[in-house]
Design an enzyme around this catalytic site. Structure first.
Site, PDB file in Angstrom:
ATOM      1  N   CYS A   1      13.677  78.947  58.714  1.00 39.97           N
ATOM      2  CA  CYS A   1      15.105  79.084  59.093  1.00 39.97           C
ATOM      3  C   CYS A   1      15.355  78.427  60.532  1.00 39.97           C
ATOM      4  O   CYS A   1      16.319  77.478  60.531  1.00 39.97           O
ATOM      5  CB  CYS A   1      15.303  80.604  59.507  1.00 39.97           C
ATOM      6  SG  CYS A   1      15.237  81.619  57.861  1.00 39.97           S
TER       7      CYS A   1
ATOM      8  N   ASP B   1       9.949  65.762  99.559  1.00 33.93           N
ATOM      9  CA  ASP B   1       8.924  64.976  99.206  1.00 33.93           C
ATOM     10  C   ASP B   1       9.462  64.594  97.532  1.00 33.93           C
ATOM     11  O   ASP B   1       8.598  64.373  96.647  1.00 33.93           O
ATOM     12  CB  ASP B   1       7.770  65.684  98.978  1.00 33.93           C
ATOM     13  CG  ASP B   1       6.948  66.151 100.258  1.00 33.93           C
ATOM     14  OD1 ASP B   1       6.621  64.949 101.088  1.00 33.93           O
ATOM     15  OD2 ASP B   1       6.947  67.331 100.509  1.00 33.93           O
TER      16      ASP B   1
ATOM     17  N   CYS C   1      12.295  83.232  59.528  1.00 30.46           N
ATOM     18  CA  CYS C   1      11.068  82.611  59.487  1.00 30.46           C
ATOM     19  C   CYS C   1      11.244  81.227  60.196  1.00 30.46           C
ATOM     20  O   CYS C   1      12.340  80.839  60.365  1.00 30.46           O
ATOM     21  CB  CYS C   1      10.549  82.329  58.171  1.00 30.46           C
ATOM     22  SG  CYS C   1      11.447  81.391  57.167  1.00 30.46           S
TER      23      CYS C   1
ATOM     24  N   ASP D   1       7.725  70.599  99.505  1.00 31.58           N
ATOM     25  CA  ASP D   1       8.585  71.631  99.677  1.00 31.58           C
ATOM     26  C   ASP D   1       9.873  71.162  98.763  1.00 31.58           C
ATOM     27  O   ASP D   1      10.817  71.898  98.923  1.00 31.58           O
ATOM     28  CB  ASP D   1       8.974  71.473 101.203  1.00 31.58           C
ATOM     29  CG  ASP D   1       9.435  70.066 101.549  1.00 31.58           C
ATOM     30  OD1 ASP D   1       9.740  69.413 100.688  1.00 31.58           O
ATOM     31  OD2 ASP D   1       9.880  69.871 102.570  1.00 31.58           O
TER      32      ASP D   1
ATOM     33  N   ASP E   1       1.357  67.458  99.992  1.00 35.74           N
ATOM     34  CA  ASP E   1       2.134  67.180 101.303  1.00 35.74           C
ATOM     35  C   ASP E   1       1.398  68.086 102.727  1.00 35.74           C
ATOM     36  O   ASP E   1       0.688  69.194 102.282  1.00 35.74           O
ATOM     37  CB  ASP E   1       3.459  67.364 101.520  1.00 35.74           C
ATOM     38  CG  ASP E   1       4.264  67.213 102.598  1.00 35.74           C
ATOM     39  OD1 ASP E   1       3.977  66.127 103.286  1.00 35.74           O
ATOM     40  OD2 ASP E   1       4.989  67.939 103.163  1.00 35.74           O
TER      41      ASP E   1
END
Length: 793
Positions: free
Chosen positions: A85, A681, A82, A677, A482
């Site tokens: 735990c 950039d 659970c 890309d 871009d």
């Protein structure tokens, strides 16, 4: 404290003086003796009495201007039942010096970051096992037979439990028709004992480990509730006390909880199907070319540089470059694009993709964990193991959930006894409170939705770096693009060569190509490619080069100074004739100059992506503002922006200018995204709240971008944002159900409206419901229509 020796890897040192400065700072601290080696980038630190702890040492290193390297370890944990735990395991790991851990209940994995040299894998596993759980390093492989056998054993145990619960079902059916004592009490006691001590042994074992470490989990609640019902009934039976027995309650609670666990495990397995599908893409064997023969060997036997043969219908075993042949390869498993792409000599092919038509010979360039597929699997696995900010409330509640439920059960018993005067009624109500409470649904609400969402995303070529990135994406308000390679195809071609007086087209193009021959910029490669195609000589050599980011290139040959770049760059260098050229709105212009005189202009054009206008229109309809940031001229940028529908343009920007433009877009409540890309950039992507690398399977993009779109199709942005919204919506539904269930069910049980058996069934189904709701994300479909494309990753 005993003396401790730390061997730490230091980052950011650039010279021996750096190492000396750090060593001096560390040795000033009481109880520390340090030796810092610049060559190995390591610091050997001896910690004595009264020495600063590791966290303080790390802060000290960072304050000095350096950092400590961190390792990332994925551990598979078994024994968690659970949210309590998983919270306990996370707490235990985070107590270790230099460790930051995130434990995911749904995947049963821990994502652990450690300061290199502070805590190793053995120490992590030892701490987990001491808390009563098991841990092993996560292997890059599909689910093992061990997991299948564990599910098989669980099914056998469930069958045994169901058989021993049959007498109680007969008794309950008889009571419904007014018949009592159809099953003798001694037989009920025997059947209940088998269920309590055989079928519930896993619950008791987990509860014992939890209590031994001064914690509590859902198994503690189940064991308390069923043990009280069983123990009370056994005393009544043995001593022939004239009170009702609740053997059926204890037995059916264990049966229903076990059934719920089994259904939950199977549902969670389905939720992880996306990652498993990626793992199963890897072939087992490869066709290695050895001199004049082809040998079938395991993929693991391939080495860098080996040549392998790929026949029609075969899966690419490793990343490689084609050296012979031509074929179409289905890359949909990586990019999400349905149409095969043409691959010929010089092209890259990727592990896990499918060869459809021709025969290829390729040379292996990346193996094992270095392949694009392996990096994708690792990224998806990390994303599934991370935690979304929206989960914080559930984590805080889970931490105190079990103790709070025990307190409510005790209160129910004593208050109920005082109010009703019936200890029996109060006991049954308290048992119902214990067994109906479900911390599991809280712990599974977020991670199961993330598992399905990230797995579904990966199947269509969309990779989220972590859960936080997925959550932020759905709140995007501004998206910056871009231009080159993003709004346009990034494949510029030379449109015209315009020499000045005294120059020819051939000589101007040759000079431009010589200046750009070492450039990685798409415009430079286009110029060099055009010179090659025309057979122009560009073998001129220069003594030194200097790249001016965002502007152009400066080179020297003897006393002669050459420039190539934008018109603004040449004007800033006061080049004669540069101002006389009229800007072309439809093309990019590369100006060439020598010794302060403009020699001419090379114009280049780049086609706009056919889907660009469509995605900009969708963003506008979704109340997301689009902006273009480019290093190109204002006139050129505005022309392209006007064609695709972008309203705001910032042009002639250097890389740092794009960062400033991103910062200028920030407003309270705004979430800023940047699409590029993933390489050129990088500064702007790092500055944005959400960085989107499009059409990139590069290691740099996978490691730095928040969102990687493997397809070059801009419509993948729409898919990514749509799936992000669907996943976050599903998380909110799950959390609302989990909190709502507990808030409604616990008072009903406390007021005596639910029997323990019904309460146990409701608790079991609550977890299953959360996981099943998450699985509905599999109904999400990509909005991209298949288009014929030769572009791949």
């Amino acid at each position: 404290m005993s003396v401790q020796i730390l061997d730490l890897e230091v980052t950011g040192m650039s010279c021996a003086a750096c190492a000396a400065r750090l060593e001096k700072v560390l040795n000033r601290q009481a109880g520390l003796e340090a030796a810092v080696n610049f060559a190995s980038s390591r610091a050997i630190i001896t910690r004595g009495e009264a020495a600063p702890d590791l966290a303080s040492i790390e802060k000290l290193v960072e304050k000095t201007g350096f950092g400590l390297a961190r390792n990332e370890i994925m551990l598979s944990i078994s024994g968690m039942s659970c949210a309590a735990c998983s919270a306990r395991v996370e707490k235990i790991l985070n107590r270790l010096p230099g460790v930051t851990a995130s434990v995911n209940l749904a995947t049963e994995q821990a994502l652990v970051q450690t300061i290199a040299g502070a805590a190793d894998q053995t120490a992590l596993i030892g701490a987990i096992e001491k808390a009563g759980f098991s841990a092993v390093p996560v292997q890059d492989q599909a689910p093992s037979r061990k997991e299948t056998s564990e599910q098989h054993r669980a099914l056998i145990d469930l069958t045994v439990t169901a058989l021993f619960c049959l007498p109680f079902l007969v008794e309950m059916m008889g009571m419904a028709f007014g018949q009592h004592d159809l099953v003798p009490l001694w037989l009920q006691a025997i059947c209940a004992s088998v269920v309590q001590f055989y079928s519930a042994r896993h619950f008791y074992r987990s509860a014992w480990h939890a209590l031994r470490t001064k914690a509590a989990n859902m198994n503690v609640l189940v064991c308390l509730g069923t043990s009280i019902a069983y123990g009370f009934s056994l005393i009544v039976t043995v001593f022939s006390i004239g009170l009702p027995v609740y053997f059926e309650a204890s037995a059916f609670v264990i049966l229903l909880v076990s059934l719920g666990r089994l259904l939950e495990a199977r549902a969670r397995h389905k939720a992880a199907a996306g990652l498993e599908a990626l793992l199963n893409l890897k072939p087992e064997t490869a066709n290695r070319v050895e001199e004049d023969r082809v040998v079938t060997c395991p993929v693991t036997a391939l080495r860098l540089g080996d040549v392998f043969l790929l026949r029609p219908g075969e899966v690419v075993p490793v990343d490689g470059v084609v050296i012979e042949g031509e074929t179409e390869i289905n890359e949909s498993m990586l990019t999400g694009e349905a149409n095969p792409v043409l691959r010929r000599s010089g092209d890259t092919i990727y592990a896990g993709t499918l060869n459809t038509t021709g025969v290829l010979r390729a040379r292996a360039t990346s193996l094992g964990a270095d392949t694009a597929l392996a990096r994708i699997v690792a990224l998806v696995s990390r994303a599934q193991g991370s935690k979304a900010p929206i989960q914080r409330l559930a984590d805080r509640v889970s931490a105190v959930f079990v103790p709070a439920i025990i307190a409510i059960a005790l209160l129910t018993f004593f208050v109920g006894w005082v109010v009703t005067g019936s200890a029996s009624w109060s006991l049954v109500s308290a048992i119902s409170v214990l067994v109906i409470a479900c911390p599991c649904s809280l712990g599974l609400a977020t991670p199961t939705a993330l598992m399905v969402g990230t797995g579904k995303a990966a199947s269509v070529g969309i990779l989220f770096r972590n859960a936080e990135a997925l959550e932020r994406a759905c709140r995007l308000t501004v998206l910056a693009f871009d231009k080159t390679g993003t709004i346009t195809l990034g494949e510029p071609r030379v449109h015209d060569v315009l020499p000045a007086s005294g120059m020819t087209e051939q000589s101007l193009l040759g000079l431009a190509a010589a200046l750009e021959v070492n450039s990685e910029h798409p415009l430079g490669r286009a110029i060099v490619g055009e010179a090659k195609a025309r057979g122009v000589d560009y073998g001129m050599t220069f003594e030194r080069f200097r790249a001016v980011p965002g502007k152009g290139i400066e080179a020297w040959q003897g006393e002669d100074r050459y420039l190539i770049g934008t018109q603004a760059y040449l004007l800033s260098e006061q080049i004669d004739g540069a101002r006389d050229v009229v800007p072309d709105r439809q093309a990019t212009q590369a100006f060439v100059a020598r010794n302060g005189v403009c020699l001419g202009v090379v114009t280049l054009t780049d086609r706009i992506r056919p889907e660009a206008a469509q995605i900009i229109s969708w963003l506008r309809a979704s109340d997301i503002r689009s902006v273009m940031l480019t290093g190109d001229s204002q006139v050129m940028a505005e022309a392209i922006a006007s064609e695709v529908g972008i309203d705001q343009v910032s042009a002639a920007l250097r890389p740092e200018g794009k960062v400033a433009a991103i910062e200028a877009l920030r407003r309270p409540g705004q979430m800023i995204g940047m699409t590029g890309d993933g390489i050129n950039d990088a500064p702007a992507l790092a500055a944005a709240d959400i960085s989107i690398a499009i059409g990139s399977g590069s290691a740099a993009a996978l490691e730095t971008a928040d969102l990687v779109l493997m397809s070059a199709d801009l419509r993948a942005i729409q898919d990514a944002l749509s799936l992000s919204r669907a996943t976050v919506r599903k998380i909110k539904q799950n959390l609302a159900f989990a909190f709502g269930y507990n808030l409604a069910a616990i008072p009903l049980a406390a007021c005596g409206f639910l029997s323990p058996a019904i309460a146990g069934g409701a608790m079991a189904l609550s977890s299953v419901s959360v996981v099943t709701n998450s699985l509905l994300l599999n109904r999400w479909r990509s909005q991209r229509k298949p288009t014929r494309s030769s572009r791949g990753i």
